[in-house]
Design an enzyme around this catalytic site. Structure first.
Site, PDB file in Angstrom:
ATOM      1  N   HIS A  14       0.749  -1.076  -0.026  1.00 32.35           N
ATOM      2  CA  HIS A  14       0.039   0.068  -0.100  1.00 32.35           C
ATOM      3  C   HIS A  14       0.816   1.160   0.016  1.00 32.35           C
ATOM      4  CE1 HIS A  14      -3.939   1.862   1.623  1.00 32.35           C
ATOM      5  NE2 HIS A  14      -3.320   2.951   0.859  1.00 32.35           N
ATOM      6  N   HIS A  16       1.664   4.790  -2.526  1.00 33.83           N
ATOM      7  CA  HIS A  16       1.358   5.546  -3.613  1.00 33.83           C
ATOM      8  C   HIS A  16       2.432   6.215  -4.296  1.00 33.83           C
ATOM      9  CE1 HIS A  16      -3.117   5.286  -3.007  1.00 33.83           C
ATOM     10  NE2 HIS A  16      -2.990   5.015  -1.727  1.00 33.83           N
ATOM     11  N   HIS A 195      -9.415   0.733  -1.629  1.00 35.78           N
ATOM     12  CA  HIS A 195      -9.428   1.515  -0.357  1.00 35.78           C
ATOM     13  C   HIS A 195     -10.844   1.588  -0.156  1.00 35.78           C
ATOM     14  CE1 HIS A 195      -5.632   3.080  -1.783  1.00 35.78           C
ATOM     15  NE2 HIS A 195      -5.638   4.041  -0.915  1.00 35.78           N
ATOM     16  N   GLU A 198     -11.735   3.794   5.319  1.00 36.83           N
ATOM     17  CA  GLU A 198     -10.533   4.420   6.016  1.00 36.83           C
ATOM     18  C   GLU A 198     -11.413   5.460   6.722  1.00 36.83           C
ATOM     19  OE1 GLU A 198      -6.934   7.355   4.661  1.00 36.83           O
ATOM     20  OE2 GLU A 198      -8.206   6.751   3.119  1.00 36.83           O
ATOM     21  N   ASP A 276       1.561   3.996   2.747  1.00 36.43           N
ATOM     22  CA  ASP A 276       0.691   4.887   2.097  1.00 36.43           C
ATOM     23  C   ASP A 276       1.297   5.887   1.303  1.00 36.43           C
ATOM     24  OD1 ASP A 276      -1.853   5.697   1.462  1.00 36.43           O
ATOM     25  OD2 ASP A 276      -2.528   6.381   3.277  1.00 36.43           O
ATOM     26  N   ASP A 277       1.196   7.037   1.916  1.00 37.06           N
ATOM     27  CA  ASP A 277       2.140   8.292   1.525  1.00 37.06           C
ATOM     28  C   ASP A 277       3.093   8.885   2.170  1.00 37.06           C
ATOM     29  OD1 ASP A 277      -0.054   8.798  -1.071  1.00 37.06           O
ATOM     30  OD2 ASP A 277      -1.400   8.211   0.598  1.00 37.06           O
TER      31      ASP A 277
END
Length: 336
Positions: A14, A16, A195, A198, A276-277
């Protein structure tokens, strides 16, 4: 003494690629392309990372990503992440990217994928890091747009694109809107993730499982609200790709002591730890492992089990999974 988590071989499922764009690189690429970002310096861009929710993050995320224009840009972006991931012992990565965000700016799909694939090829050659791409659709854009992009992906027939996903603004855009898109992806032999749960309720997770036939749930935090869903996830072996520091930064779980990751694992749900980011949320994958260790008292064996789960639920071929498990065995056996 606990073993170093940055040395634990692991898969990241996961992540990005646009969310790995560090401010210095964003300005370097923007200057190279003659683009003016609405910030005076990398530090000012970094100061904008004061997020109150998912949308406030996305507003900055898409502005910074607007600097990306050429195959070289996408290569440099992915390569910077892969170098950093290698330092965290990531041995396999399934890299999310948002083709619609770039196609809308007139960038051809083959240029986006070409740059990302070149970086993956270099990582394979340099560190024996395996990897692939997952093209994510922006759920706040029409499903017809996603279908058009999917057809481009199928026509491109890149061996690196192994699956599709669904991301961006969650609340108000339920998974079933993309039922036909994911049915077409299934027909084309692509893996499917989404996703869900969340910021939206656990019902979005159920809908993603039923309507999209997904194989993994990205985030899935709100699964904890439904005993029936927890039982289903555990029974069917559907994994959650969780991102603790992201959840903290976006106020999904402001206090990691309240994060459901351990409660879900204790009830038999497969969970992986991811970043994630990381440029925006202040933590790459080893930082997320360390945060879980600190808050939940993660043992070496438990950390290794998270890594093993990430390998097991990845889309890597069986031979590669066996190689990765052997690397985890080596980490556990290392007394130094």
């Amino acid at each position: 003494m606990a073993r170093t988590l940055a040395a634990l071989p692991k898969a990241e499922l996961h992540i990005h690629v646009e969310g790995t764009l560090e401010p210095d690189l964003a300005f370097e690429i923007a200057q190279r392309n003659g683009i003016s970002l609405p910030y005076r310096s990398p530090d000012e861009l970094r100061d904008a990372y004061d997020f109150v929710d998912l949308q406030s993050f996305l507003d900055v995320y898409f502005v910074a990503g607007g600097a990306l224009r050429t195959p070289r840009d996408f290569h440099d972006l992915a390569w910077a992440y892969l170098e950093r991931a290698h330092r965290d012992a990531v041995a396999h990565v399934e890299l999310f990217f948002d083709p619609q965000a770039h196609l809308a700016r007139g960038i051809a799909l083959d240029e986006i994928v070409g740059g990302l694939s070149a970086a993956l090829a270099e990582a394979r050659e340099t560190w024996d890091m395996s990897g692939s791409l997952i093209a994510c659709f922006l759920r706040d854009r029409p499903a017809a747009d996603a279908m058009a992009v999917l057809e481009e992906i199928i026509e491109l027939d890149s061996p690196d694109i192994v699956g599709v996903g669904l991301d961006s603004t969650e609340v108000g855009y339920p998974p079933a809107l993309f039922r036909d898109v994911f049915a077409r992806a299934f027909e084309a032999g692509l893996h499917r993730v989404s996703h869900a749960g969340e910021e939206a309720p656990h019902t979005y997770i159920v809908e993603a499982l039923d309507a999209l036939r997904i194989e993994r749930v990205d985030h899935g935090v709100r699964a904890i609200d439904s005993p029936e869903l927890i039982e289903r996830l555990a029974r069917d072996g559907v994994a959650l790709t969780m991102c603790p520091l992201s959840n903290k930064r976006l106020h999904v779980t402001p206090d990691l002591r309240d994060h459901p990751i351990r409660a879900l694992v204790d009830q038999g749900v497969k969970v992986t730890i991811n970043s994630d980011d990381p440029s925006y949320f202040g933590g790459y994958i080893a930082d997320n492992y360390a945060a879980v260790r600190e808050v939940l008292g993660l043992t070496d064996d438990e950390a290794a089990q998270f890594a093993r789960t990430s390998i097991d639920v990845s889309f890597a071929p069986p031979v590669r999974k066996a190689q990765l498990h052997a690397l985890v065995d080596g980490w556990l056996a290392d007394e130094g």
